[in-house]
Enzyme design. Sequence first.
Site, PDB file in Angstrom:
ATOM      1  CD  GLU A 290       0.082  -1.312   3.206  1.00 31.35           C
ATOM      2  OE1 GLU A 290       0.237  -2.297   2.449  1.00 31.35           O
ATOM      3  OE2 GLU A 290       0.212  -1.391   4.436  1.00 31.35           O
ATOM      4  CG  HIS A 314      -5.976  -5.502   1.391  1.00 30.14           C
ATOM      5  ND1 HIS A 314      -6.480  -6.096   2.528  1.00 30.14           N
ATOM      6  CD2 HIS A 314      -4.703  -5.174   1.685  1.00 30.14           C
ATOM      7  CE1 HIS A 314      -5.545  -6.122   3.457  1.00 30.14           C
ATOM      8  NE2 HIS A 314      -4.445  -5.572   2.976  1.00 30.14           N
ATOM      9  CD  GLU A 315      -2.336  -3.820  -1.049  1.00 23.61           C
ATOM     10  OE1 GLU A 315      -1.878  -3.047  -0.195  1.00 23.61           O
ATOM     11  OE2 GLU A 315      -2.278  -5.053  -0.919  1.00 23.61           O
ATOM     12  CG  HIS A 318      -3.453  -0.891   3.680  1.00 21.91           C
ATOM     13  ND1 HIS A 318      -3.404  -1.019   5.040  1.00 21.91           N
ATOM     14  CD2 HIS A 318      -3.195  -2.125   3.176  1.00 21.91           C
ATOM     15  CE1 HIS A 318      -3.130  -2.284   5.355  1.00 21.91           C
ATOM     16  NE2 HIS A 318      -3.009  -2.976   4.246  1.00 21.91           N
ATOM     17  CD  GLU A 337      -2.282  -5.424   6.648  1.00 18.75           C
ATOM     18  OE1 GLU A 337      -3.305  -5.564   5.944  1.00 18.75           O
ATOM     19  OE2 GLU A 337      -1.254  -4.839   6.247  1.00 18.75           O
ATOM     20  CG  ASP A 395       8.839  -9.617   7.925  1.00 21.97           C
ATOM     21  OD1 ASP A 395       8.122  -8.591   7.987  1.00 21.97           O
ATOM     22  OD2 ASP A 395       9.869  -9.693   7.222  1.00 21.97           O
ATOM     23  CE1 TYR A 403      -2.951  -8.520   5.388  1.00 22.86           C
ATOM     24  CE2 TYR A 403      -1.709  -9.568   7.147  1.00 22.86           C
ATOM     25  CZ  TYR A 403      -1.741  -8.782   6.017  1.00 22.86           C
ATOM     26  OH  TYR A 403      -0.588  -8.257   5.513  1.00 22.86           O
TER      27      TYR A 403
HETATM   28 ZN    ZN Z   1      -2.711  -5.034   4.000  1.00 25.42          ZN
END
Ligand code: ZN
Length: 623
Positions: A290, A314-315, A318, A337, A395, A403
């Site tokens: 994003e 989705h992006e 953001h 998310e 990460d 999400y």
């Molecule tokens: Zn995302």
Amino acid sequence: MLQKITRIATIVFLVVFVASCTHKKIAKMPTLTVKNHSFSNYDSVKLTHINLHLKVDFDKRILSGKAVLDIENTSACQYLILDTRQLNIEDVMLDDSVSAAWSLGEETPIVGRALVIALTKNTRKVAVYYSTRPDAEAIMWLNPEQTLGKKHPFMFTQSQAILARTWVPCMDVPAVRFTYSADIECDSKYLPLMSATNNFKRNTTGRYHFDMPQPIPSYLMALAVGNIEFQALSNNTGVFAEPEMLKKAANEFSELPVMVAAASKLYGEYAWGRYDILVLPPSFPFGGMENPRLTFATPTVIAGDKSLVSLVAHELAHSWSGNLVTNRTWEDFWLNEGFTVYFESRIMEAVYGKSYADMLMALSVGELNHTLETLMKEGPGDTKLKLNLKNRNPDDGVSDIAYVKGAMFLYYLESLYGRKVFDDFLNAYFSHFKWQTVTTEEFIAYFNSHMSKWPKIKPDLNAWIYDVGLPSTCPKIVSQELSRVEKMAELINTEKSLKALDTARFTTQHWLHLFRHLEADSIKNLMADMDKTYNLSASTNSEIQCDWYLLCISNQYTAADPYLEKYLMEVGRRKFLEPLYERLVETPEGKEKANKIFNKAYKGYHAVSRNTIKEILAKSSVK
Ligand SMILES: [Zn+2]
């Protein structure tokens, strides 16, 4: 001649080496501590702006130049501490003229090295002269063969979560927001793009200026350079891509202006001016990123029938959740998310209708249940929304929990208060925290205060946020479309015939759900018939291809082999490569095929995908 050049090069090298060793060092290093994956002293010194001057060198695979940081040192701190990793720091100047004393801290595996710079009371500008290394983790340098056009190299950055420090010395922590500008120089054959004001055409000088006037966290800084062209979709939206992909991409994303309008209607005006999408070469190992004003996207969402555009929703979402209101630490990642998946679903509902949005969400919940099953065995702590990432790579927190569990939490709140009240809350939340960062605890406090008008409703926020697993209060998403597919699959499995298969009104998601409910033993003899009737092996829809080839491998349906091989040669997105290679290595014949294909394909894969597949091949015990 050759010798002479070598000698001159040696002298130049020595002079540079001596120069770089003779800078003034910090006399007594301050104690260095890591807070929220950063060494930087952002509590003491305020970073307000970064001006980058960088040259892009495709031959050496480096960026070199300087980053000039504007700071406000109101607490008269003696040092500025920045995050760096894999950077060659050459020199540091204060306020354009004064050589600074500076030193690098010890290298650490996850967060890199602190760059400590001595400040004077009046320092306003700090210029760091540096270059990146060819293996800088944020930067993906692609050979021509890794691009669609196959003629030119391509590069792009991926800064999230803590990789900005591998290409820009900065306060690399989402808690810090700053504006940026950049002067980028590259071969005039290529067009550079950034998460900033962009140029739409190449010029003859190869020099380009960029501005990002809104304050962003470091993980949203981005750069891409390649043989890129632009096509407008509306006044303020458009698509950048390699010329070979441009038309197709513009067709696929033609509803982008409608999506932007739908999103703005839901949660307030779009704050970033333009919204463009850059479609990256096929070796991009991720789905999308994003980057503000310019989403980076995988070409595998270009299905030809717009069936995978939820990634763009989705992006785009953001632009509010994440980019406008940002998680303060990576332990609050669900605030980015979870909100975005919920918002994505609302955009899909507004543009394509509730039944389609429900189908997408129900598929995601299916995947969440899968993830929960695994994580409850391997690390139940990671099934909490609020994560504990101390001494871990952020990460590690990237899973369906942030999400989809995050989104289901918001659906739960919506179900308690009703859509109108909950939408009012979300509008107020985005408006209250815009251009700021927020922690989970601040979210809870704000929520409780905003919703105190409804004292009879008592949502169990703690169970959702701080407990493992999925609370029993999780709403059920019922998708009639998916139930219809499940019934069909059941009949096909029991009757061992395709008589019940009715593909009228089938979208990509119907196919995926069908494939996931067919039993290998029951459909072995139906594979050829299905392929012939629906032309599945030759499909150009990356999602359908992946799931169909998985079925083919399980059923030893070898007629699809040439298509599978072509797919594995062309697609670099790890989400698809991983399950296919995993399925292949389950049998000796499959493993032989996997090795053969990988040996031909690996040059076209990005390191992120290549390493994953290498591991799969190495750990397989099948002989
Ligand atoms: Zn995302």
